[in-house]
Design a protein around this motif. Structure first.
Motif, PDB file in Angstrom:
ATOM      1  N   ARG A 161      31.197  20.901   9.291  1.00  0.00           N
ATOM      2  CA  ARG A 161      30.174  21.732   8.635  1.00  0.00           C
ATOM      3  C   ARG A 161      28.798  21.478   9.253  1.00  0.00           C
ATOM      4  NH1 ARG A 161      32.901  20.794   2.880  1.00  0.00           N
ATOM      5  NH2 ARG A 161      33.863  22.832   2.639  1.00  0.00           N
ATOM      6  N   SER A 192      28.656  23.017  12.738  1.00  0.00           N
ATOM      7  CA  SER A 192      28.570  24.486  12.787  1.00  0.00           C
ATOM      8  C   SER A 192      27.244  24.992  12.214  1.00  0.00           C
ATOM      9  CB  SER A 192      29.758  25.162  12.111  1.00  0.00           C
ATOM     10  OG  SER A 192      30.026  24.558  10.914  1.00  0.00           O
ATOM     11  N   GLN A 193      26.545  24.148  11.473  1.00  0.00           N
ATOM     12  CA  GLN A 193      25.212  24.570  10.998  1.00  0.00           C
ATOM     13  C   GLN A 193      24.103  24.046  11.902  1.00  0.00           C
ATOM     14  OE1 GLN A 193      24.110  24.898   7.087  1.00  0.00           O
ATOM     15  NE2 GLN A 193      26.138  24.919   6.216  1.00  0.00           N
ATOM     16  N   GLN A 248      35.613  29.311  11.109  1.00  0.00           N
ATOM     17  CA  GLN A 248      34.487  29.528  12.018  1.00  0.00           C
ATOM     18  C   GLN A 248      33.994  30.973  11.907  1.00  0.00           C
ATOM     19  OE1 GLN A 248      32.902  27.319  13.264  1.00  0.00           O
ATOM     20  NE2 GLN A 248      32.243  27.634  15.354  1.00  0.00           N
ATOM     21  N   GLY A 255      32.488  31.368   8.327  1.00  0.00           N
ATOM     22  CA  GLY A 255      31.394  30.420   8.058  1.00  0.00           C
ATOM     23  C   GLY A 255      31.677  29.550   6.840  1.00  0.00           C
ATOM     24  N   SER A 256      32.869  29.694   6.249  1.00  0.00           N
ATOM     25  CA  SER A 256      33.212  28.887   5.076  1.00  0.00           C
ATOM     26  C   SER A 256      34.434  28.010   5.375  1.00  0.00           C
ATOM     27  CB  SER A 256      33.498  29.812   3.893  1.00  0.00           C
ATOM     28  OG  SER A 256      34.139  29.085   2.877  1.00  0.00           O
ATOM     29  N   PHE A 257      34.258  26.721   5.087  1.00  0.00           N
ATOM     30  CA  PHE A 257      35.357  25.791   5.333  1.00  0.00           C
ATOM     31  C   PHE A 257      36.138  25.489   4.051  1.00  0.00           C
ATOM     32  CE2 PHE A 257      32.751  25.281   9.013  1.00  0.00           C
ATOM     33  CZ  PHE A 257      33.612  24.924  10.033  1.00  0.00           C
TER      34      PHE A 257
END
Lengths: 208, 356
Positions: free
Chosen positions: B117, B120-121, B176, B179-181
């Motif tokens: 997270r 990716s941010q 990916q 955008g939510s894991f």
């Protein structure tokens, strides 16, 4: 308008009378607009007061919840959950017209999220994170609403102020000056008429 | 050292006797209930002093140059927990070690997700590192190596060979893209529980008793999720949010989550954990009390259940797990005390969040 600049003619008097009529009409309209704006302002003020109270209440709740989340999950757990959210709220700005005053209308998107939209899993977190997230979402929503209300209030106040200045200028300066100029022309025309009468009388007496 | 290798090479009950004895000794060193009750009436500096003077001193001293105040306390507590778990893994031999590694994998899930997270941010490595607790099978060196990777894709690549890799590899592209894991997180936990059941069935001592416990844990976890899902519109993939392996099946849980009234859900919870265990909490849930209050009660219940099982199966994995859980809750309790005092929460309220 200085009286010395006023031409004491009948046409000028007619023009002045027209101007006085127009100014008085404008004065009445502006006065009505000012009163209308004040009424609108008080309506918005009530709503803004409520929104302020709401913000305070929601701020306290949000901070109580984050304190609780820090207690239960630890700052590490709270930070980890916060990292899960990627989508930021977006604001859509529109315009609204209140008696000629352009005020903003703010529409927010993606402020309130469902459990699935928050980006963290249900199995790795506890409900205290949900409650904290939802308390902060409510706070952000209240702030956005308050921003709309307060900007509306500010714009209305600015408009009331400028309308009041215009009304006062018309009431205490423009109309009295125009009336004074009109009176002056009338007086000058009467005087010129009397002069003319005396002059005619004198000529008549000389010829007789 | 001799004793460790002796236990490691021994077959039969020897490794269990060795490790469980050490765990019992360690458990006796944990803070007793009375100490927590005493700490509830203390101020934050007094609690900090107690933490500094106990077994957490080394971590507090080690971390004091990087952290301060309450954050120092929290990070020191977490580091101590991580070190303790790593030490236990070191002294545990053979198959038992494998089981413990599986059990502690929940920490790996937490850490790997935090790294993915954060990456990716575009967060700074230092910021991500602050929230890692290397208490699982991925130690600090491995986590540092993952942190050094420059993209989430590279992190996934670097995980090749780890037990988590198949699920991460499968779920990563969708995560990916959206955008939510969240889904990946749920899938990892589901795989974690499935592994745990499989390992427990593979012939560890006390495995059967542990299976009974883990089923209860799965059910509690699922029912908690059901209560949480009830708060908003039910997602389409609600079924995927429940763990398989418990007594209450995922389809049933979806139905209970979608029901208008919580009565049936409460009834199922009562049936599963026992009416007496919930006591007055049922009325609170019916009266729309926050779910976290019932979560705390259920955690206490779970822990008591584990202690009861460990007392019945003294030389078994449950005794080891009982210590691991008790240690975890000691750290959580101390953190709750410090954070609660910092936020000026009343003592009674802090006490309700302590698992003692």
């Amino acid at each position: 308008m200085a009286l010395k600049d006023v031409k004491p003619t009948r046409s000028e008097l007619i023009n002045l009378k027209k101007k006085i009529k127009l100014s008085e009409r404008g004065y009445n309209i502006l006065k009505m607009k000012r009163d209308g704006l004040i009424l609108e302002f008080f309506k918005v003020l009530e709503e803004a007061k409520e929104t302020r109270g709401e913000i305070l209440e929601k701020y306290e709740r949000a901070f109580e919840m984050v304190a609780l989340a820090n207690t239960v999950e630890g700052a590490i757990g709270v930070k980890a959950a916060a990292m899960a959210v990627k989508e930021s709220p977006t604001l859509d700005l529109k315009k609204k017209n209140i008696m000629g005053v352009v005020v903003p209308e703010i529409e927010s998107q993606a402020v309130r999220k469902t459990l699935a939209e928050r980006g963290y899993g249900v199995l790795g977190t506890t409900s205290v994170i949900d409650e904290t997230a939802s308390a902060f979402e409510e706070l952000v929503e209240a702030i956005i609403h308050a921003a709309e209300m307060e900007t509306t209030m500010k714009r209305l106040l600015d408009e009331i102020e400028s309308t009041k200045r215009r009304v006062n200028a018309l009431e205490f300066k423009v109309i009295p000056e125009l009336k004074e100029a009109g009176d002056f022309i009338k007086m000058r025309l009467d005087e010129m008429e009397r002069d003319e009468l005396v002059r005619l009388k004198k000529i008549k007496a000389k010829n007789a | 050292m001799t004793s460790i290798s002796a236990a490691g090479s021994a077959t039969g009950p020897a490794p269990y006797i060795y490790v469980t004895t050490r765990m019992r000794v360690r458990k006796s060193k944990l803070l007793p209930r009375e100490e927590y009750l005493r700490m509830l009436n203390m101020s934050l500096p007094e609690i900090t002093r107690i933490i500094e003077e106990t077994q957490y001193k080394a971590e507090v001293d080690e971390l004091s140059p990087s952290f301060s105040g309450i954050d120092l306390m929290e990070v020191a507590l977490s580091w101590n927990l991580a070190k303790e778990y790593q030490k236990i893994l070191e002294i545990t031999p053979g198959r038992l070690k494998m089981f413990l590694q599986t059990y502690l994998r929940s920490w790996d899930i937490q850490n790997v997700l935090a790294i993915l997270r954060g990456k990716s941010q575009g967060m700074r490595t230092g910021k991500i590192k602050e929230i890692l607790i290397p208490a699982g099978s991925l130690d600090r060196i491995t986590l540092d190596r993952l942190l050094a990777e420059d993209s989430p894709e590279r992190v996934v690549e670097a995980l090749k060979g780890e037990r988590l890799f198949p699920v991460i590899e499968r779920e990563f592209p969708a995560a990916q893209e959206s955008g939510s894991f969240a889904r990946m997180e749920n899938e990892l936990y589901k795989a974690y529980y499935a592994d745990l059941i499989e390992t427990a069935r593979a012939g560890v001592k006390g495995g059967r008793a542990f299976l009974e416990y883990i089923r209860l844990e799965i059910d509690i976890c699922n029912l908690q999720a059901a209560f949480r899902l009830r708060q908003g519109p039910l997602p389409e993939d609600a079924r995927d949010m429940f763990i398989e392996g418990g007594e209450v099946k995922p389809d049933e849980l979806v139905r209970l989550s979608a029901a208008e009234q919580p009565d049936e859900l409460i009834e199922t919870l009562q049936q599963r954990v026992g009416i007496d265990a919930l006591g007055g909490l049922v009325d609170q849930i019916r009266g729309d009390a926050p779910i976290h209050e019932i979560e705390n009660a259920l955690t206490r219940l779970r822990l008591d259940k584990m202690t009861r099982i460990s007392k019945r199966n003294v030389i078994s994995i449950v005794t080891i797990l009982d210590y691991l859980e008790r240690k975890r809750f000691e750290v959580m309790n101390l953190r709750a005390l410090a954070r609660g005092k910092e936020s000026n929460l009343p003592a009674e309220r802090i006490q309700s969040y302590l698992v003692i």
